[in-house]
Enzyme design. Structure first.
Site, mmCIF file in Angstrom:
data_model
loop_
_atom_site.group_PDB
_atom_site.id
_atom_site.type_symbol
_atom_site.label_atom_id
_atom_site.label_comp_id
_atom_site.label_asym_id
_atom_site.label_seq_id
_atom_site.Cartn_x
_atom_site.Cartn_y
_atom_site.Cartn_z
ATOM 1 N N HIS A 114 -2.785 -85.427 35.907
ATOM 2 C CA HIS A 114 -1.463 -85.681 36.486
ATOM 3 C C HIS A 114 -0.850 -84.373 36.993
ATOM 4 C CE1 HIS A 114 -1.829 -89.702 35.072
ATOM 5 N NE2 HIS A 114 -1.663 -89.422 33.793
ATOM 6 N N ASP A 158 -3.936 -92.514 43.058
ATOM 7 C CA ASP A 158 -4.718 -92.998 41.907
ATOM 8 C C ASP A 158 -5.902 -92.077 41.605
ATOM 9 O OD1 ASP A 158 -5.270 -94.721 39.825
ATOM 10 O OD2 ASP A 158 -6.426 -96.121 41.059
ATOM 11 N N LEU A 188 12.241 -85.779 57.204
ATOM 12 C CA LEU A 188 11.330 -86.675 56.476
ATOM 13 C C LEU A 188 12.080 -87.248 55.281
ATOM 14 C CD1 LEU A 188 8.422 -87.742 55.687
ATOM 15 C CD2 LEU A 188 8.098 -85.577 54.491
HETATM 16 C C1 IPE Z 1 -1.227 -97.771 40.406
HETATM 17 O O1 IPE Z 1 -2.275 -97.191 39.739
HETATM 18 C C2 IPE Z 1 0.067 -97.122 40.003
HETATM 19 C C3 IPE Z 1 0.264 -95.762 40.483
HETATM 20 C C4 IPE Z 1 -0.553 -95.095 41.246
HETATM 21 C C5 IPE Z 1 1.507 -95.151 40.062
HETATM 22 P P1 IPE Z 1 -2.800 -97.755 38.341
HETATM 23 O O2 IPE Z 1 -3.924 -96.866 37.942
HETATM 24 O O3 IPE Z 1 -1.696 -97.893 37.384
HETATM 25 O O4 IPE Z 1 -3.319 -99.209 38.737
HETATM 26 P P2 IPE Z 1 -4.521 -100.049 38.168
HETATM 27 O O5 IPE Z 1 -4.277 -100.194 36.694
HETATM 28 O O6 IPE Z 1 -5.768 -99.285 38.446
HETATM 29 O O7 IPE Z 1 -4.464 -101.330 38.906
HETATM 30 C C1 IPE Z 2 -2.660 -92.231 38.904
HETATM 31 O O1 IPE Z 2 -3.750 -91.843 38.157
HETATM 32 C C2 IPE Z 2 -1.346 -91.787 38.305
HETATM 33 C C3 IPE Z 2 -0.576 -92.856 37.674
HETATM 34 C C4 IPE Z 2 -0.888 -94.117 37.650
HETATM 35 C C5 IPE Z 2 0.647 -92.469 36.989
HETATM 36 P P1 IPE Z 2 -4.245 -92.671 36.898
HETATM 37 O O2 IPE Z 2 -3.528 -92.177 35.690
HETATM 38 O O3 IPE Z 2 -4.121 -94.120 37.143
HETATM 39 O O4 IPE Z 2 -5.766 -92.230 36.820
HETATM 40 P P2 IPE Z 2 -7.029 -93.192 36.643
HETATM 41 O O5 IPE Z 2 -6.884 -94.270 37.643
HETATM 42 O O6 IPE Z 2 -6.973 -93.687 35.239
HETATM 43 O O7 IPE Z 2 -8.186 -92.315 36.909
HETATM 44 MG MG MG Z 3 -5.325 -95.538 37.957
#
Ligand code: IPE
Ligand code: IPE
Ligand code: MG
Length: 229
Positions: A26, A9, A120
């Site tokens: 990303h 995240d 793995l």
């Molecule tokens: C969880 O992160 C999903 C992934 C890391 C793929 P999100 O950014 O989507 O979750 P919330 O919205 O903060 O709960």
């Molecule tokens: C995690 O990073 C990747 C996915 C959920 C696909 P985010 O896109 O959720 O990035 P933040 O949490 O908005 O910073």
């Molecule tokens: Mg996120």
């Protein structure tokens, strides 16, 4: 730990801090994936599950979803050699049928190519939602019960777990979430019942091998009790 699961995240916030579009976050996050695979190889971890795209992530703007699918395609096109060299087997969990057909094809191809690798197992959670997974397992058991092939009283934790997409994979010992967020966001709800949770403040694109080693060191200091003494 035998199985490490990671909620990757903070890509968007990492990019925002640098005045970049979210997709650049990303893209940078893909490098962290390489780092954690290397780190798990080094540690002798047997399963690494990465939350790459949730069921709820479909609700993001179309352009971001497209960018994420394009990055996934690129990963599947480019990482094959590395996975073979590192003896890593690729698996996927989630509602794969919701992915674009071209992505599904790439995924199938790489899964097949790496199927005999042993050191793995890299499990990608794609279009994954734990509630959806649990509902699907319940539905499959209900179907069998209605058809008379199982009895309701046959349903126990072992049978239930065998109908989840993670059947055959041990539960995660360690769950890591980056970016400091204190929630599980519909990830592996059944499987993390007794996982040790380590929250890391860094955003995912900043996460390096050393950060995983630190999380594992923290894990080894924990005393797991599983409800007993
Ligand atoms: C969880 O992160 C999903 C992934 C890391 C793929 P999100 O950014 O989507 O979750 P919330 O919205 O903060 O709960
Ligand atoms: C995690 O990073 C990747 C996915 C959920 C696909 P985010 O896109 O959720 O990035 P933040 O949490 O908005 O910073
Ligand atoms: Mg996120």
């Amino acid at each position: 730990p035998k199985h490490v699961a990671i909620i990757m995240d903070g890509n968007g916030r990492w990019a925002k801090d640098r005045g970049l579009p979210r997709r650049e976050g990303h893209r940078a996050g893909a490098e962290s994936v390489r780092e954690v695979v290397d780190a798990c190889k080094e540690l002798g971890v047997e399963y690494l599950t990465l939350y790459a795209f949730s069921s709820e992530n479909w609700n993001r703007p179309e352009a971001e979803v497209k960018a994420l699918m394009a990055l996934l395609d690129r990963f599947l096109d480019e990482r094959g050699k590395d996975l073979m060299r590192q003896d890593v087997k690729l698996e996927a969990i989630g509602q794969i049928e919701r992915l674009p057909a071209s992505t599904r094809k790439r995924l199938e191809k790489l899964k097949e190519k790496t199927a005999n690798n042993k050191s793995l197992t890299l499990v990608l959670a794609l279009s994954y939602g734990a509630r959806e997974e649990i509902v699907a397992a319940a539905r499959s058991l209900a179907t069998d019960a209605a058809a008379g092939t199982i009895k309701p009283e046959d349903i126990d934790c072992t049978l239930f777990a065998s109908r989840l997409s993670t059947a055959g994979i041990p539960d995660p010992d360690l769950l890591v979430r980056t970016s400091g967020e204190l929630r599980v966001s519909n990830f592996l709800l059944w499987q993390i019942s007794y996982s040790e949770i380590v929250i890391v403040k860094k955003f995912w694109p900043e996460f390096r091998q050393g950060d995983l080693f630190e999380a594992v060191a923290e894990y080894t200091r924990r005393h797991r009790r599983f409800g007993a003494l």
